[in-house]
Each structure stands twice: as C-alpha cells, then as structure tokens.
Design a protein around this motif. Structure first.
Motif, mmCIF file in Angstrom:
data_model
loop_
_atom_site.group_PDB
_atom_site.id
_atom_site.type_symbol
_atom_site.label_atom_id
_atom_site.label_comp_id
_atom_site.label_asym_id
_atom_site.label_seq_id
_atom_site.Cartn_x
_atom_site.Cartn_y
_atom_site.Cartn_z
ATOM 1 N N LYS A 12 0.821 -1.215 0.000
ATOM 2 C CA LYS A 12 0.000 0.000 0.000
ATOM 3 C C LYS A 12 0.854 1.264 0.000
ATOM 4 N N ASN A 13 1.764 1.332 -0.966
ATOM 5 C CA ASN A 13 2.560 2.525 -1.198
ATOM 6 C C ASN A 13 2.481 2.880 -2.679
ATOM 7 N N LYS A 14 3.497 3.551 -3.210
ATOM 8 C CA LYS A 14 3.526 3.919 -4.618
ATOM 9 C C LYS A 14 4.829 3.479 -5.267
ATOM 10 N N PHE A 15 5.333 2.332 -4.823
ATOM 11 C CA PHE A 15 6.581 1.831 -5.369
ATOM 12 C C PHE A 15 6.402 1.381 -6.815
ATOM 13 N N SER A 16 7.498 1.389 -7.569
ATOM 14 C CA SER A 16 7.473 0.964 -8.959
ATOM 15 C C SER A 16 8.707 0.113 -9.247
ATOM 16 N N GLY A 17 8.718 -0.485 -10.430
ATOM 17 C CA GLY A 17 9.860 -1.308 -10.813
ATOM 18 C C GLY A 17 9.725 -2.741 -10.331
ATOM 19 N N GLY A 62 6.861 -8.418 -10.439
ATOM 20 C CA GLY A 62 7.853 -9.440 -10.158
ATOM 21 C C GLY A 62 7.401 -10.354 -9.029
ATOM 22 N N TYR A 63 8.061 -11.494 -8.923
ATOM 23 C CA TYR A 63 7.722 -12.472 -7.902
ATOM 24 C C TYR A 63 7.907 -11.864 -6.514
ATOM 25 N N PRO A 64 6.944 -12.109 -5.576
ATOM 26 C CA PRO A 64 5.845 -13.079 -5.615
ATOM 27 C C PRO A 64 4.500 -12.519 -6.088
ATOM 28 N N LEU A 65 4.483 -11.310 -6.658
ATOM 29 C CA LEU A 65 3.235 -10.761 -7.173
ATOM 30 C C LEU A 65 2.794 -11.529 -8.417
ATOM 31 N N PRO A 82 1.464 -12.020 -12.287
ATOM 32 C CA PRO A 82 1.812 -11.266 -13.502
ATOM 33 C C PRO A 82 0.878 -10.080 -13.697
ATOM 34 N N MET A 83 1.448 -8.984 -14.155
ATOM 35 C CA MET A 83 0.655 -7.779 -14.388
ATOM 36 C C MET A 83 -0.260 -7.984 -15.588
ATOM 37 N N LYS A 84 -1.488 -7.488 -15.476
ATOM 38 C CA LYS A 84 -2.428 -7.526 -16.590
ATOM 39 C C LYS A 84 -2.066 -6.443 -17.589
ATOM 40 N N SER A 85 -2.139 -6.802 -18.878
ATOM 41 C CA SER A 85 -1.805 -5.844 -19.924
ATOM 42 C C SER A 85 -2.809 -4.699 -19.927
ATOM 43 N N LYS A 86 -2.251 -3.476 -19.990
ATOM 44 C CA LYS A 86 -3.133 -2.303 -20.023
ATOM 45 C C LYS A 86 -3.771 -2.127 -21.401
ATOM 46 N N GLY A 87 -3.115 -2.680 -22.483
ATOM 47 C CA GLY A 87 -3.662 -2.546 -23.819
ATOM 48 C C GLY A 87 -4.573 -3.706 -24.152
ATOM 49 N N LEU A 88 -5.082 -3.708 -25.376
ATOM 50 C CA LEU A 88 -5.942 -4.789 -25.827
ATOM 51 C C LEU A 88 -5.082 -5.981 -26.217
ATOM 52 N N SER A 89 -5.552 -7.147 -25.891
ATOM 53 C CA SER A 89 -4.827 -8.350 -26.260
ATOM 54 C C SER A 89 -4.883 -8.542 -27.767
ATOM 55 N N VAL A 90 -3.978 -9.415 -28.274
ATOM 56 C CA VAL A 90 -3.927 -9.674 -29.713
ATOM 57 C C VAL A 90 -5.239 -10.278 -30.186
ATOM 58 N N LEU A 91 -5.772 -11.210 -29.389
ATOM 59 C CA LEU A 91 -7.036 -11.846 -29.774
ATOM 60 C C LEU A 91 -8.163 -10.836 -29.832
ATOM 61 N N ASN A 96 0.867 -1.755 -4.689
ATOM 62 C CA ASN A 96 1.767 -0.826 -5.387
ATOM 63 C C ASN A 96 1.560 -1.023 -6.886
ATOM 64 N N LYS A 97 0.850 -0.102 -7.525
ATOM 65 C CA LYS A 97 0.424 -0.291 -8.918
ATOM 66 C C LYS A 97 1.584 -0.503 -9.879
ATOM 67 N N GLY A 98 2.700 0.161 -9.635
ATOM 68 C CA GLY A 98 3.819 0.064 -10.571
ATOM 69 C C GLY A 98 4.821 -1.016 -10.227
#
Length: 267
Positions: A173-178, A207-210, A212-221, A202-204
């Motif tokens: 619950k901070n604003k860390f990134s990377g 990496g493990y153990p989080l 995988p981040m969901k893609s912000k764009g539209l998927s290829v399908l 932390n939105k940004g």
C-alpha cells in the motif's frame, strides 16, 4: 575475605549510569519536528530530556530505558504530525522504533543508518514520502521493517535483501514501482521468505511473488476479434448498400420504360 568486602563496597559505591547527552539531543530534536495536536506528549519537556532514564526506569511516555539509555521508542496511534528528525540517530542505543498509525510526513531520514543496534523499524500507516534509504542496510541487526500504508515511491533497494536477520518485511500500500528485487522476493537458503502481502497495493510494482501484471492494452485476440468484427460489419453494410442501389435503379428503369411505352405507336 578482606578483598571480597572491598570488592562489594566498590560495587555498591558505583554510580548509576549517567544520562547520555546524545539521548538528550535526540529527544529534543524529535520533539521539535513532531507536532502533537492532542497534547499526548505533554510530559516531553526539556527538563525530562536532560534525564529521561534512571537505570531501567523511564520518565518519558512511550520510552523504555535500559541501564540509563533510551533503547525503545513506541509512539503509536497518537495523531502525531510533522516529520522524523534526522537527529533521531543520536539515540545510538535504540533497538526499537515504532511511530506507526500517525500522520507523520516527509522522508525517512538517511541518518537512521547510524542506529547500528536497531532491530525493529515500524513506520507504517503514516504519510511518509520519498524513497527508502538504501543506507538502512547498515543497520545489520534489523529484524523487522514495516513501512506499509504510506506514500513512498521509487524502487525498493535491493540492498535490503542483504539483511540476514530480516524476518518481517512489509511495504504494501505505497507507490513503489519497478521490479521487486530477487534478494527480497525470492530469497534462497534458510532466509525467511516474504509473500505477496508484503508487496501488494503498489500499482507500478511487479515481479515475484506478485502475480503477472495484466496488460493495459488490448490483447492480440481482442484486436483480431475487433478487426474481424469490423470487417464483417463493413461487408454487411456494403452488401446492403448495393442491394438498395440496385433496387432503386431497377425502379427507375421501370418508370422510364413505362413513360416510353406511352409514346410508342401501336402496330
């Protein structure tokens, strides 16, 4: 026997540990940078700072003494504001610092690196900003680092993973990134490991153990599906348009033929 009596008399005559001027400076500056709107620290006065301890007895609320020195500060949930004084590092015997559940703002002072005996650092649930000082790795005895629920930014220093005694770590619950340093997210050997709850919120951060981040764009399908859908829609519209045009043209031609037949002679 005489030597034993002399030894006992010497021990009895030894004075108790005298107040340390470093502790006085530490407490004085901390009281100046912290704001106490509810007056919970009304007994934190200059006269008390000069002698905050007598052996294991503390004269300051929230302070615990050991042999005449401040070794623990616990000022939790007191609605404190202001900032953390870098002169807090003058309390060189400090082993536990807990300022959690207040409204303290500003950065985490780099000077905390001089608290070489510090084992517990809890600054959670405040409004602290800036980055985690990588110099905290010089506090080799740190067992607990709890910084959750603040406004801290930047990347998590990978050097913190070198703290061999670290058994509790929470920066959620901070604003860390990377990326989460592998030295913290995927510790090896017998070192304690930290799960997703230590890093979530932390939105940004990734990496493990989080997960995988969901893609912000539209998927290829999704893009292909939209393309196919748009193509089909365009085809349907085009076909409909051609049918309408042919129908109109056919009606016009029928009208023209009708008009021409009126003027044609009968044979």
């Amino acid at each position: 026997m005489a030597l034993l009596i002399l030894f006992l008399l010497t021990c009895v005559s030894l004075p108790l540990a005298t107040p340390d001027p470093s502790d006085e400076s530490c407490l004085t500056h901390l009281s100046q940078t912290l704001k106490d709107p509810l007056n919970n620290l009304r007994n934190w006065t200059k006269s008390t700072f000069a002698k905050p301890c007598s052996g294991f007895t503390s004269y300051l609320p929230g302070a615990t003494c050991n042999n005449g020195r401040i070794y623990k500060l616990s000022l939790t949930n007191l609605s404190l504001q202001g900032s953390i004084s870098p002169f807090l590092s003058n309390c060189t015997n400090l082993q536990s610092l807990d300022l959690s559940s207040n409204s303290i703002s500003g950065p985490i002072p780099q000077d905390l690196q001089y608290l070489v005996n510090l084992a517990v650092l809890n600054l959670s649930s405040n409004r602290l900003e800036g980055e985690i000082p990588q110099q905290l790795t010089l506090c080799a005895y740190l067992n607990v680092i709890d910084l959750h629920d603040n406004l801290l930014t930047g990347q998590i220093p990978q050097e913190l993973g070198l703290l061999a005694r670290l058994s509790a770590f929470d920066v959620s619950k901070n604003k860390f990134s990377g990326q989460i340093p592998a030295s913290l997210g995927n510790r090896s050997g017998n070192l304690p490991r930290f799960n997703v709850t230590s890093f979530e919120g932390n939105k940004g951060l990734y990496g493990y153990p989080l997960p995988p981040m969901k893609s912000k764009g539209l998927s290829v399908l999704a893009i292909v599906g939209i393309g196919l859908g748009s193509g089909l829609a365009s085809l349907v519209l085009s076909f409909t348009g051609v049918c309408i045009w042919l129908k109109i043209t056919e009606e016009k031609m029928a009208d023209e033929e009708g008009k021409m037949s009126q003027f044609m002679p009968d044979y």
